[in-house]
Design an enzyme around this catalytic site. Structure first.
Site, PDB file in Angstrom:
ATOM      1  N   ARG A  69      -0.545  -9.264  12.920  1.00 44.94           N
ATOM      2  CA  ARG A  69      -1.172  -8.466  11.948  1.00 44.94           C
ATOM      3  C   ARG A  69      -1.994  -8.807  10.937  1.00 44.94           C
ATOM      4  O   ARG A  69      -3.131  -8.443  10.755  1.00 44.94           O
ATOM      5  CB  ARG A  69      -0.018  -7.394  11.437  1.00 44.94           C
ATOM      6  CG  ARG A  69       0.780  -6.446  12.508  1.00 44.94           C
ATOM      7  CD  ARG A  69       1.984  -6.123  12.017  1.00 44.94           C
ATOM      8  NE  ARG A  69       1.683  -4.909  11.155  1.00 44.94           N
ATOM      9  CZ  ARG A  69       2.673  -4.553  10.355  1.00 44.94           C
ATOM     10  NH1 ARG A  69       3.828  -5.047  10.230  1.00 44.94           N
ATOM     11  NH2 ARG A  69       2.466  -3.658   9.275  1.00 44.94           N
ATOM     12  N   ARG A  72      11.580  -6.362   4.298  1.00 42.29           N
ATOM     13  CA  ARG A  72      11.326  -5.057   4.490  1.00 42.29           C
ATOM     14  C   ARG A  72      12.107  -4.126   5.108  1.00 42.29           C
ATOM     15  O   ARG A  72      12.396  -4.592   6.280  1.00 42.29           O
ATOM     16  CB  ARG A  72      10.024  -4.851   4.786  1.00 42.29           C
ATOM     17  CG  ARG A  72       9.380  -3.229   4.982  1.00 42.29           C
ATOM     18  CD  ARG A  72       7.975  -3.128   4.572  1.00 42.29           C
ATOM     19  NE  ARG A  72       7.125  -3.314   5.904  1.00 42.29           N
ATOM     20  CZ  ARG A  72       5.948  -2.976   5.928  1.00 42.29           C
ATOM     21  NH1 ARG A  72       5.244  -2.586   4.746  1.00 42.29           N
ATOM     22  NH2 ARG A  72       5.258  -3.164   6.787  1.00 42.29           N
ATOM     23  N   ARG A 105      11.346  -2.555  10.781  1.00 47.06           N
ATOM     24  CA  ARG A 105      10.267  -1.957  11.609  1.00 47.06           C
ATOM     25  C   ARG A 105      10.038  -3.262  12.654  1.00 47.06           C
ATOM     26  O   ARG A 105       9.954  -4.237  12.635  1.00 47.06           O
ATOM     27  CB  ARG A 105       8.861  -2.051  11.126  1.00 47.06           C
ATOM     28  CG  ARG A 105       8.703  -0.581  10.462  1.00 47.06           C
ATOM     29  CD  ARG A 105       7.629  -0.515   9.647  1.00 47.06           C
ATOM     30  NE  ARG A 105       6.189  -0.703   9.946  1.00 47.06           N
ATOM     31  CZ  ARG A 105       5.211  -0.725   9.370  1.00 47.06           C
ATOM     32  NH1 ARG A 105       5.051  -0.268   8.227  1.00 47.06           N
ATOM     33  NH2 ARG A 105       3.928  -1.475   9.645  1.00 47.06           N
ATOM     34  N   LYS A 127       0.766  -1.180  -0.047  1.00 46.26           N
ATOM     35  CA  LYS A 127      -0.144   0.055   0.154  1.00 46.26           C
ATOM     36  C   LYS A 127       0.847   1.275  -0.046  1.00 46.26           C
ATOM     37  O   LYS A 127       0.324   2.110  -0.736  1.00 46.26           O
ATOM     38  CB  LYS A 127      -0.915  -0.058   1.018  1.00 46.26           C
ATOM     39  CG  LYS A 127      -2.060  -1.043   1.362  1.00 46.26           C
ATOM     40  CD  LYS A 127      -2.920  -0.637   2.397  1.00 46.26           C
ATOM     41  CE  LYS A 127      -2.273  -0.828   3.789  1.00 46.26           C
ATOM     42  NZ  LYS A 127      -1.564  -1.963   4.269  1.00 46.26           N
ATOM     43  N   ARG A 165      -9.672   0.695   8.773  1.00 43.69           N
ATOM     44  CA  ARG A 165      -9.122  -0.473   9.228  1.00 43.69           C
ATOM     45  C   ARG A 165     -10.050  -1.463   9.649  1.00 43.69           C
ATOM     46  O   ARG A 165      -9.883  -2.506  10.242  1.00 43.69           O
ATOM     47  CB  ARG A 165      -7.792  -0.508   9.795  1.00 43.69           C
ATOM     48  CG  ARG A 165      -6.521  -0.899   9.045  1.00 43.69           C
ATOM     49  CD  ARG A 165      -5.240  -0.784   9.982  1.00 43.69           C
ATOM     50  NE  ARG A 165      -4.196  -1.537   9.665  1.00 43.69           N
ATOM     51  CZ  ARG A 165      -3.331  -0.745   9.068  1.00 43.69           C
ATOM     52  NH1 ARG A 165      -3.142   0.338   8.706  1.00 43.69           N
ATOM     53  NH2 ARG A 165      -2.020  -1.553   8.567  1.00 43.69           N
TER      54      ARG A 165
END
Ligand code: AMP
Length: 211
Positions: free
Chosen positions: A167, A123, A156, A13, A88
């Site tokens: 998540r 990531r 992160r 996203k 969300r």
């Protein structure tokens, strides 16, 4: 254009929001980015949000709704915006409607869970400017250094494998029902996330340009 970008954590996203922002000249508003900024700044908001984020859970609705209300009222958003990571949950989507915010398109980027887990492990993000990279798919020019601001890149804290699974669970339980919510309003468009970022971007632009 008032756009909502949806997708599992790690579906891309944020990366696609940057591309859409560059092409259409409308700002991306990322609640995750704003919350991470509050954590770095050590504000009360950041302190409250951190425990939820570290556990892979949603930050309480009233906090994120307050953030969105403030941002959408700003001049920067008057010609359109990209909501990256909001709403969300159904109550958040209802709050957006109650604020009288008109949405033109909801674009969902679809990526299977197995791919998400693989992607999240590579990531890397810049804690200073928020730019996002992937060791295999979007490597920075110099390993572990941000192309945009030269800061060191980090993993992160909520990209740790056990948090990623939480998540994903949260996404399926609370966020995915929004697809039906927006399909019922005739706003939902879907794109299958591709291996290469540019290929997904091409599908995203095609979906946005569809009448
Ligand atoms: P993101 O950067 O969009 O993946 O968001 C990172 C984390 O911030 C999420 O896992 C949530 O804990 C929190 N967060 C971001 N946006 C929202 C939202 N709209 N509602 C609740 N929590 C959020």
């Amino acid at each position: 254009m008032n756009l909502i970008l949806m997708g599992a954590p790690g579906a891309g996203k944020g990366t696609q929001a940057e591309r859409i922002q560059a092409r259409y000249g409308i700002p991306a508003v990322s609640t995750g980015e704003i919350l991470r900024g509050a954590i770095s700044a050590g504000t009360e908001l950041g302190k409250t949000a951190k425990s939820f984020m570290d556990a892979g859970q949603l930050v309480p609705d009233e906090i994120v709704i307050g953030i969105i209300k403030e941002h959408l009222a700003s001049d920067a958003c008057k010609n359109g915006f990209i909501l990256d990571g909001f709403p969300r949950s159904i109550p958040q989507a209802e709050a957006l409607e109650a604020l009288g915010v008109k949405i033109d398109v909801v674009l969902s980027i679809e990526v299977p869970d197995e791919k998400i887990v693989e992607r999240m492990s590579g990531r890397r993000v810049c804690p200073k400017c928020g730019a996002s990279y992937h060791t295999a798919y979007i490597p920075p020019k110099t390993a572990d250094i941000c192309d945009k601001c030269g800061n060191g890149l980090i993993i992160r804290p909520d990209d740790k494998p056990e948090t990623v699974l939480n998540r994903l669970f949260t996404f399926h339980a609370q966020t995915e029902p929004l697809k039906v919510f927006y399909a019922e309003r005739g706003l939902l468009r879907t794109v299958v996330g591709q291996e290469k970022v540019e290929d997904t971007t091409a599908l995203v632009f095609a979906a946005l340009e569809q009448a």
